[in-house]
Design an enzyme around this catalytic site. Sequence first.
Site, PDB file in Angstrom:
ATOM      1  N   ARG A 137      -0.885  51.265  55.612  1.00  0.00           N
ATOM      2  CA  ARG A 137      -1.641  51.317  54.358  1.00  0.00           C
ATOM      3  C   ARG A 137      -1.311  52.561  53.544  1.00  0.00           C
ATOM      4  NH1 ARG A 137      -7.458  48.320  55.404  1.00  0.00           N
ATOM      5  NH2 ARG A 137      -6.991  47.458  57.459  1.00  0.00           N
TER       6      ARG A 137
ATOM      7  N   GLU B  90      -2.967  36.521  54.561  1.00  0.00           N
ATOM      8  CA  GLU B  90      -1.788  35.926  55.207  1.00  0.00           C
ATOM      9  C   GLU B  90      -1.366  34.583  54.625  1.00  0.00           C
ATOM     10  OE1 GLU B  90      -3.316  39.135  57.455  1.00  0.00           O
ATOM     11  OE2 GLU B  90      -4.375  37.274  56.967  1.00  0.00           O
TER      12      GLU B  90
ATOM     13  N   ASP C 210       0.825  39.874  66.493  1.00  0.00           N
ATOM     14  CA  ASP C 210       1.396  39.213  65.313  1.00  0.00           C
ATOM     15  C   ASP C 210       2.572  39.933  64.665  1.00  0.00           C
ATOM     16  OD1 ASP C 210      -0.393  41.220  64.596  1.00  0.00           O
ATOM     17  OD2 ASP C 210      -1.360  40.103  62.995  1.00  0.00           O
TER      18      ASP C 210
ATOM     19  N   GLU D 180      -2.770  51.690  61.243  1.00  0.00           N
ATOM     20  CA  GLU D 180      -3.414  51.415  59.958  1.00  0.00           C
ATOM     21  C   GLU D 180      -3.023  52.466  58.915  1.00  0.00           C
ATOM     22  OE1 GLU D 180      -4.787  48.731  59.219  1.00  0.00           O
ATOM     23  OE2 GLU D 180      -5.622  47.839  61.041  1.00  0.00           O
TER      24      GLU D 180
END
Length: 549
Positions: free
Chosen positions: A184, A448, A313, A180
Amino acid sequence: MGMMPHVEGKQRAPNKRGPPALRSRQQTRGNASDTLGHDNQLPEAGKKGEEEGEESLISWRGAVIHADRATDDTKDGEGKEILPSDQDNHSPGEFEANRLEAVRQAFRHAWKGYKDFAWGHDELRPVSKSYGEWFGLGLTLIDALDTMWILDLKPEFEEAKTWVATELSFNKNVDVNLFESTIRILGGLLSTYHLTGDTLFFEKAKDIGSRLMPAFNTPSKIPYSDVNIGKGTAHPPRWTSDSTVAEVTSIQLEFRELTRLTEEPRYQAAVGEVMSQVHKLEGKLDGLVPMFINTNSGQFTHQGVYTLGARADSYYEYLLKQWIQGGKTESELLEDYLQAVEGVKKNMLQKSSPNGLTFVGEVSHGQFSPKMDHLVCFLPGTLALGAHNGLPADHMELAKQLMETCYQMYAQMETGLSPEIVHFNMHQGSTRDVDVKLADRHNLLRPETVESLFYLHRFTNDTTYRDWGWEILQNFNKYTKVSTGGYTSINNVRDPEYTGPRDKMESFFLGETLKYFYLLFSDDPNLISLDKYVFNTEAHPLPIWTVAE
């Protein structure tokens, strides 16, 4: 290694034919005038109660969520929707400008909440007018920097930049999640450096990048999930020595770019080692990977479960994107990506009943499950990006079919917003394609679907994708906007009367969702050209390397 081209945020509105009149789903109930106002405050930040039960504290119907009694949301015209019917009075260029302005309005409204109630903190809690802290690093602000640049919101950008220059310090005794923080914070700082040319962001990127490196100091070189960026120590989660496959394989774009800029090989070497190990591992199903990998042994664990949703994913996304980033020279990455797409087609694709929507399910120990996470809606965009880069044309056909499915995950819900997870009906005689379990009905303002709409529109110029995006933006405005500033995740997309606000605005709503809306509605293909930039999995554009480098 010269400076990257300066990308202007200014908009041109070429004389393109405007989108056809929207076949907009009529909302059944609820409009702004229904709103009930209450002074109730939700529990302070830091309480873990946001999943359950808090919605009973706030009574509201339909449109804008009012945290205060009698707040008028329409001052400065902020609450006024630009409706599709407006287009009759406008040229196509004006119509495009209206939609772009609606995104900028949404950003300003979200930013107002962040500024007023959460400035310098990780996340806004818009209903209780407070904030949540995750890493304590101003996550929303950093995630939103390049969005403000692209949306040409200069005053907002400047005040955020001042905070970065004067307040942001990574010398903190705090545990952060490697993945993360990479996508980010490191990603956001790198992209902002490239767009602005301002070395402040490069210096900060180097600082956080080097502080994340202890995560790779493991027996297998597969990184731990958590790093203390002040102490320089790293460890797996408390309950396991496993890391998530998606997490360890979705940090490569950022660290590779850090090596290119700093000319320090250690960053690229660390993330490249992970890719080459995963490339060789046993336990894949036709190129599909399990969800967990052990940091001691370097082997896949909990084998036999395959998904394109959470925990796997972005492995697939980053195979393709690293190949593109590196100038299409690294054939191992391309081979693994192409094999995985074939694995999806062979093992995971099914059609729903009654409308025959193509969807991506999951495989567990040989059994197919018709469960699809909203996260999987990254896939149409990724497939389209591959096709644009010379991969087989049938990738584009599949992208279009899955894009329709992802849109239907919104359109078939009563609020017009998608739940976190859906189950598709496969037996003949179903009345609707999509079922949603009670625990899965929340919407976290995820990007998404809008992301994929952006790619599909950019590559096909089919205005249908824009119209779908416009519907979705209006539904975010109708059901998740909080009158005093900000937008909130909601608990129930099936009940327009009672959506159950969760009182949290994720940083990716500003970092990704609103950015992709803006790019979807823009007529300028050179606003972040996909032949010059590749987006990381947090929508931060990084330059594609020219092979001379």
